[in-house]
Write an enzyme that holds these catalytic residues in place. Structure first.
Site, mmCIF file in Angstrom:
data_model
loop_
_atom_site.group_PDB
_atom_site.id
_atom_site.type_symbol
_atom_site.label_atom_id
_atom_site.label_comp_id
_atom_site.label_asym_id
_atom_site.label_seq_id
_atom_site.Cartn_x
_atom_site.Cartn_y
_atom_site.Cartn_z
ATOM 1 N N GLU A 243 9.794 -17.264 8.988
ATOM 2 C CA GLU A 243 8.138 -17.525 8.491
ATOM 3 C C GLU A 243 7.704 -16.578 7.734
ATOM 4 O OE1 GLU A 243 6.959 -20.445 9.309
ATOM 5 O OE2 GLU A 243 7.747 -21.024 11.319
ATOM 6 N N CYS A 277 -1.002 -16.303 6.538
ATOM 7 C CA CYS A 277 0.125 -16.577 5.488
ATOM 8 C C CYS A 277 -0.399 -17.704 5.059
ATOM 9 C CB CYS A 277 1.452 -16.798 6.497
ATOM 10 S SG CYS A 277 0.959 -17.809 8.145
HETATM 11 P P1 NAD Z 1 6.851 -7.125 6.213
HETATM 12 O O1 NAD Z 1 8.072 -8.141 6.039
HETATM 13 O O2 NAD Z 1 6.254 -6.005 5.462
HETATM 14 O O3 NAD Z 1 7.025 -6.751 7.839
HETATM 15 C C1 NAD Z 1 7.234 -7.754 8.976
HETATM 16 C C2 NAD Z 1 7.892 -6.981 10.250
HETATM 17 O O4 NAD Z 1 9.328 -6.871 9.546
HETATM 18 C C3 NAD Z 1 7.306 -5.654 10.543
HETATM 19 O O5 NAD Z 1 7.571 -5.477 12.041
HETATM 20 C C4 NAD Z 1 8.343 -4.805 9.989
HETATM 21 O O6 NAD Z 1 8.423 -3.565 10.650
HETATM 22 C C5 NAD Z 1 9.664 -5.412 9.872
HETATM 23 N N1 NAD Z 1 10.680 -4.821 9.072
HETATM 24 C C6 NAD Z 1 10.425 -4.276 8.013
HETATM 25 N N2 NAD Z 1 11.650 -4.083 7.305
HETATM 26 C C7 NAD Z 1 12.640 -4.609 8.044
HETATM 27 C C8 NAD Z 1 13.984 -4.795 7.811
HETATM 28 N N3 NAD Z 1 14.848 -4.362 6.875
HETATM 29 N N4 NAD Z 1 14.702 -5.374 9.004
HETATM 30 C C9 NAD Z 1 13.937 -5.953 10.001
HETATM 31 N N5 NAD Z 1 12.738 -5.622 10.083
HETATM 32 C C10 NAD Z 1 11.984 -5.252 9.175
HETATM 33 O O7 NAD Z 1 5.543 -8.094 6.331
HETATM 34 P P2 NAD Z 1 3.910 -7.834 6.680
HETATM 35 O O8 NAD Z 1 3.529 -7.180 5.386
HETATM 36 O O9 NAD Z 1 3.920 -7.216 8.179
HETATM 37 O O10 NAD Z 1 3.437 -9.438 6.866
HETATM 38 C C11 NAD Z 1 2.745 -9.978 5.693
HETATM 39 C C12 NAD Z 1 3.570 -10.886 5.313
HETATM 40 O O11 NAD Z 1 3.927 -11.792 6.130
HETATM 41 C C13 NAD Z 1 3.008 -11.935 4.217
HETATM 42 O O12 NAD Z 1 3.918 -12.131 3.176
HETATM 43 C C14 NAD Z 1 2.577 -13.224 4.908
HETATM 44 O O13 NAD Z 1 2.328 -14.351 4.255
HETATM 45 C C15 NAD Z 1 3.623 -13.323 5.850
HETATM 46 N N6 NAD Z 1 3.394 -14.080 6.916
HETATM 47 C C16 NAD Z 1 3.948 -15.384 7.224
HETATM 48 C C17 NAD Z 1 3.833 -16.033 8.199
HETATM 49 C C18 NAD Z 1 4.434 -17.624 8.287
HETATM 50 O O14 NAD Z 1 4.175 -17.972 9.534
HETATM 51 N N7 NAD Z 1 5.061 -18.064 7.512
HETATM 52 C C19 NAD Z 1 2.712 -15.600 9.073
HETATM 53 C C20 NAD Z 1 2.275 -14.391 8.826
HETATM 54 C C21 NAD Z 1 2.508 -13.454 7.857
#
Ligand code: NAD
Length: 469
Positions: A243, A277
């Site tokens: 997602e 999101c």
């Molecule tokens: P992010 O990708 O920076 O981080 C999300 C999670 O991934 C965190 O827990 C982080 O520690 C972890 N992470 C970071 N690098 C990683 C790696 N290499 N391997 C595994 N895990 C890793 O995202 P964010 O800034 O926390 O969230 C914002 C983004 O999320 C926006 O783009 C938003 O649109 C999206 N989002 C999507 C949905 C949906 O349902 N489609 C819902 C909420 C947010």
């Protein structure tokens, strides 16, 4: 029933990573900094707990999940205060708030526990008799973002548990306490090892994605991280639901009543200060109603107070991270330089404490500016004028992501016809961003793959078994 203080005391550590209040920059609490060795132990415990959890059967498991939902509800006020202090959203009030998020955790768990998923007879034609039944994948690894920390964790936890899996959760490093608290509350009711929450940074996330003990990775976050996770999970063929980010367009047809649609448009975009999101991130308005819609949006925005989420009457909180403040600031400054018209906002106090960015409405902006083409994930909405609906649909579809979209019209059938031409996982009519535990939700293109919620969401955390004969 817990107080905020007792809930916090139950989860914080002496040393680890400080989680701060984005309104004041003050420390809310210290989250343990878990290591890959801790993850190995947690996955082993989750595997040890899984067979007994599966063996309970759907009925007993659902009953326990209902009890767990009651526990979340009992602690909802304390959990909401923690979410508000750590993530920044208003504690109560009109806009979906921290109280809404905490309450939704209980409601989502209950609804998911109530969904029936009976074995299906696929064919019974006298020659062939085949059934399909859904079994747990084993242990699910859930990685989440910071914008709706507890609710999104619950979106991952509830279906996983319902299907007989055990779960290990990694919250965002910006909002670990909210998810640790949710895990602690669930742990008051559920057997040991069924749900575990491990806080840590990106390295721990990477260790999750490449851990061979997970049969499934549920990921919600940015597109870049989603791609890295899909690559890592491929090494051991873990199933993956992604997602990811969105850049949702709203298209307003010329037959709307501007004053009537303005509140829905505004909160579709500015819910959680735009950090959602599937928030409305680009608005295309027909030239006949363009000025009237802009005026009506300014009026709604001017009546939405910005402030510390725990203060009375606040409807818009700070951005959760300084980094996200920087993204919004850069995109709005670019729009200003390009000659776009700022209707409201666009003038943050960059020296004040906290990550406060005012609600910003940007009119007369060219369709190729980054505020339109990139995901701002914050309180700045570009409003683009269109004359020809085909052109508006083409522009809506011109980005690389496809999470949600919306069409606004007095004529539902006309709106549904336009909706069918938008390339996204969901298109709403005269609303934007509503989710329901029984209605599948997911993205296309770079917004990811797989769906959550409803029967399809249960199947996504299960493996099909066909019995033929
Ligand atoms: P992010 O990708 O920076 O981080 C999300 C999670 O991934 C965190 O827990 C982080 O520690 C972890 N992470 C970071 N690098 C990683 C790696 N290499 N391997 C595994 N895990 C890793 O995202 P964010 O800034 O926390 O969230 C914002 C983004 O999320 C926006 O783009 C938003 O649109 C999206 N989002 C999507 C949905 C949906 O349902 N489609 C819902 C909420 C947010």
């Amino acid at each position: 029933m817990e107080t905020y203080e007792s809930l916090l005391a139950a989860i914080v550590a002496e040393t680890g990573d400080a989680s701060t209040d984005p309104a004041t920059d003050e420390v809310v609490g210290i989250a343990p900094a878990r290591t890959p060795a801790d993850l190995d132990r947690a996955v082993a415990a989750a595997h040890a707990a899984q067979p007994a959890w599966e063996a309970l059967g759907h009925e007993k498991r659902s009953a326990l999940l209902m009890d767990a939902a009651d526990a979340v509800e009992r602690s909802a006020a304390a959990l909401a205060e923690l979410i508000s202090r750590e993530q920044g959203k208003p504690l109560g009030g009109g806009a979906p708030s921290a109280m809404f998020e905490a309450g939704a955790c209980a409601a989502w768990l209950r609804a998911t526990a109530s969904i029936e998923l009976a074995p299906e007879v696929v064919i019974d034609d006298g020659e062939t008799y085949a059934t399909i039944e859904y079994k747990p994948v084993g242990v699910v690894g859930a990685i989440g973002p910071w914008n709706w920390p507890a609710m999104i964790a619950m979106w991952q936890i509830a279906p996983s548990l319902r299907m007989g899996n055990t779960v290990v959760v990694k919250p965002s490093e910006y909002t670990p306490l909210s998810v640790l608290a949710l895990g602690a509350i669930l742990g008051q009711v559920l057997p040991d090892g069924v749900v575990q929450v491990l806080s840590g940074g990106r390295e721990l996330g990477a260790a999750f994605a490449s851990h061979p003990g997970f049969g499934k990775i549920m990921f919600t976050g940015s597109t870049g991280t989603g791609k890295a996770i899909a690559r890592s999970a491929a090494d051991h063929l873990a199933r993956v639901t992604l997602e990811l980010g969105g850049n949702d367009a709203g298209i307003v047809l010329p037959d709307v009543d501007p004053a009537a649609v303005a509140p829905g448009l505004f909160w579709g975009a500015f819910i959680n200060t735009g950090q959602t999101c599937a928030a409305l991130k680009r608005l295309y308005v027909h030239e006949d109603v363009y000025d009237a819609v802009c005026d009506a949006l300014v009026e709604v925005a001017a009546g939405a107070p910005l402030g510390h989420g725990v203060d009375d009457g606040v409807q818009l909180g700070p951005l959760t991270t300084a980094q996200q403040f920087g993204v919004v600031d850069r995109l709005v400054e670019d729009a200003k330089k390009s000659g776009a018209r700022i209707l409201l906002g666009g003038d943050p106090d960059r020296d004040a404490p906290g990550n406060f960015y005012p609600a910003t409405l940007v009119a007369d902006i060219a369709a190729d500016r980054p505020l339109v083409t990139e995901e701002q994930f914050g309180p700045a909405l570009p409003i683009i004028k269109y004359r020809d609906i085909d052109k508006a649909v083409e522009q809506a579809n011109s980005v690389g992501v496809g999470l949600g979209g919306s069409v606004w019209s007095a004529d539902r059938e006309k709106a549904r016809a336009v909706a069918g031409r938008i390339q996204t996982g969901t298109v709403w009519i005269n609303q934007h961003g509503a989710v329901h535990p029984f209605v599948p939700f997911g993205g296309v293109k770079n917004s990811g793959y797989g769906v959550e919620f409803g029967v399809d969401g249960l199947k996504a955390v299960a493996v099909p078994q066909v019995i033929n004969g």
